[in-house]
Design an enzyme around this catalytic site. Structure first.
Site, short mmCIF file in Angstrom:
data_model
loop_
_atom_site.label_atom_id
_atom_site.label_comp_id
_atom_site.label_asym_id
_atom_site.label_seq_id
_atom_site.Cartn_x
_atom_site.Cartn_y
_atom_site.Cartn_z
N ASN A 1 -0.44 8.10 -7.09
CA ASN A 1 -0.68 9.54 -7.07
C ASN A 1 0.22 10.28 -8.04
OD1 ASN A 1 -2.57 10.87 -4.96
ND2 ASN A 1 -1.81 9.02 -3.98
N SER B 1 0.84 -1.21 0.00
CA SER B 1 0.00 0.00 0.00
C SER B 1 0.86 1.25 0.00
CB SER B 1 -0.95 -0.01 1.19
OG SER B 1 -0.21 0.15 2.38
N ARG C 1 0.48 3.60 -3.23
CA ARG C 1 -0.18 4.88 -3.01
C ARG C 1 0.65 6.02 -3.61
NH1 ARG C 1 0.04 4.93 2.00
NH2 ARG C 1 -1.94 3.88 2.38
#
Lengths: 158, 258
Positions: free
Chosen positions: B202, B194, B198
């Site tokens: 982004n 994660s 992440r």
């Protein structure tokens, strides 16, 4: 986008960066922060102490001033007393002196009076003698009447 | 805009070109030179700045560089103290490194999308992807390192048996051991995945939008790319911050004995 050996290279770079930061960057900067914190705390405490000392000194100064004022007023009253004494003393002295001078003058005057009377008596005696001599030139025996004349002149003196 | 060759290939060609790394080697032993290069440069920048500040560090009145460095140090230290209650010489410098390094990676996104690739093209380099965080290798490199640290500290603090017990007996007790184990393993492996995805997601999306904006006519570009860049300033800082904070949280969880 696939995972490959770049990962290993990146991990090595990352490990080096973390190691370097841990060893050479974090400790000095963090220590300087802590030290400054301590310095500021000490500075504040010192300022507090200084403030207290100023208050204490002010109190002391007030006490010293009060004492000085008391002392000065004591000195002034003492001096006034002394001055009064001096004035009294000199007054006394002047009075005595004037009395002495008056006495001396009176004595002198008496002396002068005495002397003037003496000389007057003698002059009168001589005058009376010469008058009597001229009036009674022929019939009065000088030796016989000298006693009477002396009596008269002594009455003048009295 | 891109060179003539890529215009000829159309928008797709332009986008693909921008997202293709400069690589050497085959299969697993491929190296993304651009990612390695820019990461190292930015890491060097970070080290250089902080080292020069640290060398001149005084407890007296700090200079401009020291001030800025101390600002970051205090900020990171506050985050660490918030969530981590043990004593560790590693975690705070680790968090600082992650925050600054990831932030600098992300900040490369704010450079005009074509600037560095065009300069590189003039020097004969065909592909160049300038934002290291749009490379999964870069984000996973940090998150996997963090994962290893989680394992290391879990074992160090709780011991082999303690860690094994935690994996096997929590959260549902010893009677549901296989289920516990499965849950815990998923939980542990989810952490690095994660973290890495992440950040990657982004920044990859952000870069893609910059590339798409660059495909529009020149008179529309500023209207869109300016607000997006302003918004991106928030995103790049936030992503660096999240990566750092989660690292601290995961490591403090590893330190806690249940």
């Amino acid at each position: 986008m696939n995972i490959n050996a770049t990962l290993i290279g990146q991990m090595i770079t990352f490990a080096l960066l973390v190691w370097f930061t841990m060893k050479y960057i974090w400790p000095p900067l963090f220590d300087s922060l802590e030290e400054r914190k301590k310095k500021i705390v000490e500075g504040l405490a010192a300022a507090e102490r200084g403030h207290e000392q100023i208050l204490l000194a002010e109190k002391k100064a007030v006490a010293v001033l009060k004492e000085a004022r008391n002392k000065s007023s004591d000195i002034i009253s003492l001096a006034q007393k002394r001055a009064n004494e001096l004035v009294e003393e000199s007054k006394e002295q002047a009075k005595k002196e004037s009395e002495r001078l008056i006495l001396a003058a009176q004595a002198h005057i008496e002396q002068e009076k005495q002397r003037a009377r003496e000389s007057l008596r003698q002059e009168v005696a001589v005058l009376a003698l010469s008058v009597a001599e001229q009036i009674l030139q022929s019939e009065v025996d000088q030796a016989k009447h000298l006693e009477i004349l002396n009596n008269v002149s002594s009455q003048f003196a009295g | 805009m891109a060179t003539e060759a890529h215009v000829a290939e159309g928008a797709t060609g332009y986008i693909v070109h921008h997202l293709t790394p400069l690589s050497v080697g085959e299969g697993f032993w491929t190296l993304h030179l651009d990612t390695l290069f820019f990461s190292a440069i930015l890491g060097g920048l970070f080290i250089w700045f902080f080292k020069s500040a640290a060398d001149k560090a005084t407890a007296g009145v700090p200079g401009l560089a020291q001030n800025f460095a101390e600002l970051l140090i205090e900020f990171v230290d506050a985050q660490v103290k918030d969530s981590f209650h043990g004593r560790s010489k590693l975690i705070a410098p680790l968090a600082l490194t992650i925050f600054c390094w990831v932030f600098l990676w992300n900040a490369m996104d704010l450079l005009p999308v074509d600037l560095l690739p065009m300069i590189a093209a003039l020097m004969g380099v065909e592909y160049l992807r300038v934002v290291p965080s749009t490379d999964l290798n870069a984000t996973f490199a940090i998150s996997i390192s963090v994962f290893f640290l989680i394992l290391f500290y879990s074992v160090k603090i709780k011991g082999w048996s303690g860690f094994a017990k935690e994996l096997a007996f929590q959260p549902f007790g010893p009677w549901l051991l296989p289920f516990n184990l499965l849950l815990k393993l998923v939980e542990e492996f989810a952490k690095p995945i994660s973290l890495a995805l992440r950040l990657f997601g982004n920044l990859y999306a952000g870069e893609l939008i910059f590339i798409l904006i660059a495909l529009l006519p020149w008179y529309i570009q500023p209207v869109l790319s300016f607000p997006w860049a302003v918004f991106h300033i928030l995103i790049i800082t936030l992503q660096a911050f999240i990566f750092m904070v989660l690292t601290i949280v995961y490591l403090s969880m590893a330190h806690e004995d249940h």
